[in-house]
Design an enzyme around this catalytic site. Sequence first.
Site, short mmCIF file in Angstrom:
data_model
loop_
_atom_site.label_atom_id
_atom_site.label_comp_id
_atom_site.label_asym_id
_atom_site.label_seq_id
_atom_site.Cartn_x
_atom_site.Cartn_y
_atom_site.Cartn_z
N ASP A 165 0.87 -1.18 0.00
CA ASP A 165 0.00 0.00 0.00
C ASP A 165 0.91 1.23 0.00
OD1 ASP A 165 -2.33 1.72 0.57
OD2 ASP A 165 -1.37 1.94 2.53
N ASP A 192 -0.02 5.26 0.84
CA ASP A 192 -0.15 6.28 1.89
C ASP A 192 -0.30 5.62 3.26
OD1 ASP A 192 -0.11 8.90 2.63
OD2 ASP A 192 -2.17 9.35 2.06
#
Lengths: 262, 262
Positions: free
Chosen positions: B13, B15
């Site tokens: 992932d 952020d």
Amino acid sequence: MRRIPAFRGYIFDLDGTVYRGDRLLPGARETIEGLRAAGRRVVFLSNKPIDTRESYARKLRCLGVPTRTADVINSSFVLARYLGARSPGARLFVIGERPLLAELRRAGFRIVANGDRADWVVIAFDRTFDYAKLTGALHAVRRGARLIATNPDRTCPVEGGEIPDCAAMIGAVEGATATRVEVIVGKPSRITLDVCLAQMGLRARDCLMIGDRLETDIRMAREAGMAGALVLTGVTDRRTLRRSPIQPDYVLRDLRELLAAR
Amino acid sequence: MRRIPAFRGYIFDLDGTVYRGDRLLPGARETIEGLRAAGRRVVFLSNKPIDTRESYARKLRCLGVPTRTADVINSSFVLARYLGARSPGARLFVIGERPLLAELRRAGFRIVANGDRADWVVIAFDRTFDYAKLTGALHAVRRGARLIATNPDRTCPVEGGEIPDCAAMIGAVEGATATRVEVIVGKPSRITLDVCLAQMGLRARDCLMIGDRLETDIRMAREAGMAGALVLTGVTDRRTLRRSPIQPDYVLRDLRELLAAR
């Protein structure tokens, strides 16, 4: 269909029942005049929070139906009364149009901006709804505000179609916050009916609700043990009526059928 | 906590996992370099549809992590691929920002305006969402359009707080139309995972998903029978983790713990 008895009070929905757009529906004026002449109480009830009671009364007068402001109940008025009794002077973050803001200010509430602490987020039918208002609602809820809404309608009929109504604004705020709206004051809520009954000084069993929507007008009547008459001049046709779990006590082609029983 | 074995592929992932705002998180660069040097496949996966894959790759390069566009998967890219395989050249009414519109046009779709017939309404995280877009979505659905969305996130973390994400736009459209979104392509959907696996040429059991969100990153991994590592540098803390029904296989204080196992 059963013959309609006389009632002491009559609650008329407006759009699709008394008028459609800017034209009175057939028999509306004679029927309302006839009921009043026979000593019946008449109030008008709309779920729309985008205008004030004054302007609905003015519109009815322009169309030839003498009406005082006090004879008109709408969802912004009901919301202001409801909150006024529970949170007088509360701080409100509002998703709504100018007339609602004016009504709430008049009722003594303080309207706050995005970023300020609010006691309640008020969610209404708002044709100026945008991302900034949505963000303000999220921030207010994160700082402890509760959620209240004017009306549960998904769409509002307009010339040539329909536009998104308050259920869209509710969906947006619930989607962002994962918090459910606590109270929706408009039809079919008992909150709205009680304001109408208080205005007429009558009990539910003495009154007839007349409207064109099964899920608001007729449902409110049924849930209160009050008689409900569906009029076929608005959004509901016989096919929709046959398929609905919500059934009225009476079905009217137009309002004149009420006069036979006055 | 169990020692982390080596995997053939790593899905990161972005952020809250690789960077936060405009700063790399501790150990991100060394870890990704180390994994690549050991011959592991690495891809980056974001639910955000508000930028293109090119701009996420550029951002990673600026932060010192060499990245090709092909190494980045985001929800707008996955949506364009998904619809491209099922409705090539379809007419789309889009609630979304400019980079999404550009991505969809590049993929051969026709973007239509309010009032035009559409095959699909695409709903995405949109900071320019407003009543006109909502009305366009309602009209498209009334004329037969189906509903598809990029991602299910309620809010997006930003400097100093959070702002409404795609779940708000989904709630608004579902509220107005009484129609449920058929497909949400982003995490935790298997649709997104399959695009990542195809890009790496690996199977789910050969890979580790690393992210900071239980309900998207870790849930996607668990539902696919893939290993999932929660990193505590983003939105999830140990208290939230303890209370969640979704549990990761591994919990990392930061990404460096992955290198021990490379």
